[in-house]
Scaffold this active site. Structure first.
Site, short mmCIF file in Angstrom:
data_model
loop_
_atom_site.label_atom_id
_atom_site.label_comp_id
_atom_site.label_asym_id
_atom_site.label_seq_id
_atom_site.Cartn_x
_atom_site.Cartn_y
_atom_site.Cartn_z
N GLU A 133 0.86 -1.19 0.00
CA GLU A 133 0.00 0.00 0.00
C GLU A 133 0.89 1.23 0.00
O GLU A 133 1.35 1.68 1.03
CB GLU A 133 -0.92 -0.01 1.22
CG GLU A 133 -1.97 1.10 1.18
CD GLU A 133 -2.84 1.14 2.42
OE1 GLU A 133 -3.84 1.88 2.40
OE2 GLU A 133 -2.53 0.43 3.40
N HIS A 198 -5.71 6.17 -1.97
CA HIS A 198 -5.12 7.44 -1.52
C HIS A 198 -4.95 8.37 -2.72
O HIS A 198 -3.86 8.82 -3.04
CB HIS A 198 -3.79 7.17 -0.83
CG HIS A 198 -3.93 6.47 0.48
ND1 HIS A 198 -4.05 7.13 1.67
CD2 HIS A 198 -4.03 5.14 0.78
CE1 HIS A 198 -4.19 6.25 2.67
NE2 HIS A 198 -4.19 5.04 2.15
N HIS A 219 -10.17 0.60 0.34
CA HIS A 219 -11.00 1.21 1.40
C HIS A 219 -11.82 2.40 0.90
O HIS A 219 -11.52 3.55 1.17
CB HIS A 219 -10.20 1.55 2.65
CG HIS A 219 -8.89 2.26 2.49
ND1 HIS A 219 -8.74 3.41 1.75
CD2 HIS A 219 -7.68 1.99 3.02
CE1 HIS A 219 -7.49 3.81 1.82
NE2 HIS A 219 -6.82 2.97 2.57
N ASP A 281 -8.33 -3.72 7.65
CA ASP A 281 -7.30 -2.69 7.59
C ASP A 281 -6.68 -2.50 8.97
O ASP A 281 -6.27 -1.40 9.37
CB ASP A 281 -7.87 -1.36 7.08
CG ASP A 281 -6.79 -0.37 6.64
OD1 ASP A 281 -5.63 -0.80 6.44
OD2 ASP A 281 -7.10 0.83 6.51
#
Length: 410
Positions: A133, A198, A219, A281
């Protein structure tokens, strides 16, 4: 009759599309042999009485950073094993260990630790590979990712990382970053799942990313763009792209903190259980007392505060990670969002398994699949976790030791 024959009886068996009341399930050599509404004749098999509780596929967590006081960035085999064993107690039977934004050297080092840990993981949730990530993110949407290491995709860097390990199965990237589109195509060519994360992307960026291999949104709602204005005109963002592109899968942190009930319901209504995966997460504070903690490695991570069932930045300006375990996710979407249990379980089992391309072996209770199984009560309290026919956790001390000591067959 094999010594590893097991029969689970008197359980409400959750299949992808129905619940078999008072059903039976037969396991041989670590695999499911039969699922039935009536008695399965299996003389000599070890019998496990589910006592009228639910029998479900083991939970598949495709985005998890830590738990039990350890993090996958801690640079130790013991940390990997601790996280795997911690989450197994809460029903996770397979997971995708996830790395945070960091230096190239630290990523490569963590990949090597993963491979060492995978060879010694006996008591915990199985590892399905590594999820990286970062570090190729939008600075404005970094969330709790360390800004010191956020950068654009660099072919010299990521090709070296890819060459260092065959364990990378997923990589989360902001698709609007310079070089991110060709990077996604390279990942797809190598059988690695590119995921949008992101990101400050516009809908047009999301559409281009999807056309070049990005098929998952990391997410959903957390650290990503929604409707925005540019030169007074409105544009859709990542959230709108996730909804408008039917084939895009999404994952959600359904811990009851990151998303309120109405957004859980909206995701379920638009994307449905077949396109939505539940993820923890989770960071190191999962299954630990609240208080001060660390996101990422103990030596170079970020201090966070754990309170109200979630990790926050020290100034409480934003969330900094989840402390959830998989059982909590299912409880939340059922009890808070009103989603049927069968769909809640599917979002934690069959859907993430399919997203990772592992549906042939895990994610549902059907013959010839691995015997990754959990038993839980009406409150989603885990009573037993089984991985490939081996019991790794049980709240019932009466389960025979010889069942608990069976070796995993690969």
């Amino acid at each position: 009759m094999s010594k590893s024959d097991i029969k689970i009886t008197n359980g409400h068996i959750i299949t992808p599309y129905r619940i078999i009341k008072n059903g039976e399930l037969f396991i041989r050599d670590g695999r499911i042999e039969a699922v039935s509404e009536s008695n399965i004749d299996a003389p000599g098999a070890h019998v496990i009485d589910a006592k009228g509780q639910y029998v479900a596929p083991g939970f598949v967590d495709i985005h998890v950073h830590g738990g039990g006081g350890s993090d996958f960035m801690d640079d130790s085999v013991e940390a990997f094993l601790t996280v795997a064993e911690t989450h197994a107690r809460y029903g996770t039977t397979a997971m995708l260990p996830t790395m945070l934004t960091s230096t190239k050297a630290e990523i490569i080092r963590s990949l090597k630790r993963y491979e060492q840990a995978a060879a010694n993981n006996v008591l915990g949730a199985r590892f399905l590979g590594i999820h990286i990530e970062g570090p190729y993110f939008a600075m404005e949407q970094r969330g709790a990712q360390d800004p010191r290491y956020i950068r654009d995709p660099d072919p010299d860097e990521y090709l070296e990382i890819l060459a260092s390990s065959s364990s990378i199965k997923r990589w989360s990237v902001a698709p609007e970053k310079k070089g991110a589109i060709p990077f996604g195509s390279i990942l797809r060519e190598r059988g690695i799942l590119p995921s949008i994360a992101h990101s400050d992307a516009l809908y047009s960026d999301v559409a281009q990313a999807f056309e070049n291999g990005y098929s998952l949104v990391t997410h959903l709602y957390s650290a990503m763009s929604g409707v925005t204005r540019r030169n007074a005109f409105r544009y859709g963002g990542v959230i709108e792209g996730a909804y408008l592109i039917d084939e895009l899968d999404v994952e959600i942190i359904a811990d009851g903190r990151h998303l309120p009930a109405e957004l859980l319901q909206l995701v379920y209504k638009i994307k449905g259980p077949d396109r939505t995966a539940l993820i923890t997460d989770a960071m190191r504070a999962a299954a630990m007392p609240e208080g001060n903690s660390m996101l990422g490695s103990l030596t170079d991570g970020m201090e966070v505060l754990v309170e109200d069932g979630v990790a926050k930045l020290p100034d409480r300006s934003a969330f900094a990670g989840s402390t959830a375990t998989a059982d909590r996710l299912i409880r939340t979407v059922r009890d808070v969002a009103g989603i049927p249990l069968i769909d809640a379980v599917r979002m934690m089992t069959a859907t993430p398994a399919r997203i990772l391309g592992r549906e042939a072996s895990v994610g549902s209770l059907v013959p010839r699949k691995d015997a990754d199984i959990v038993i839980f009560d009406e409150g989603i309290t885990i009573k037993m976790t089984m991985i490939q026919g081996r019991i790794v956790y049980s709240s019932d001390e009466r389960i025979p030791t010889n069942v608990a000591e069976q070796k995993i067959t690969s």
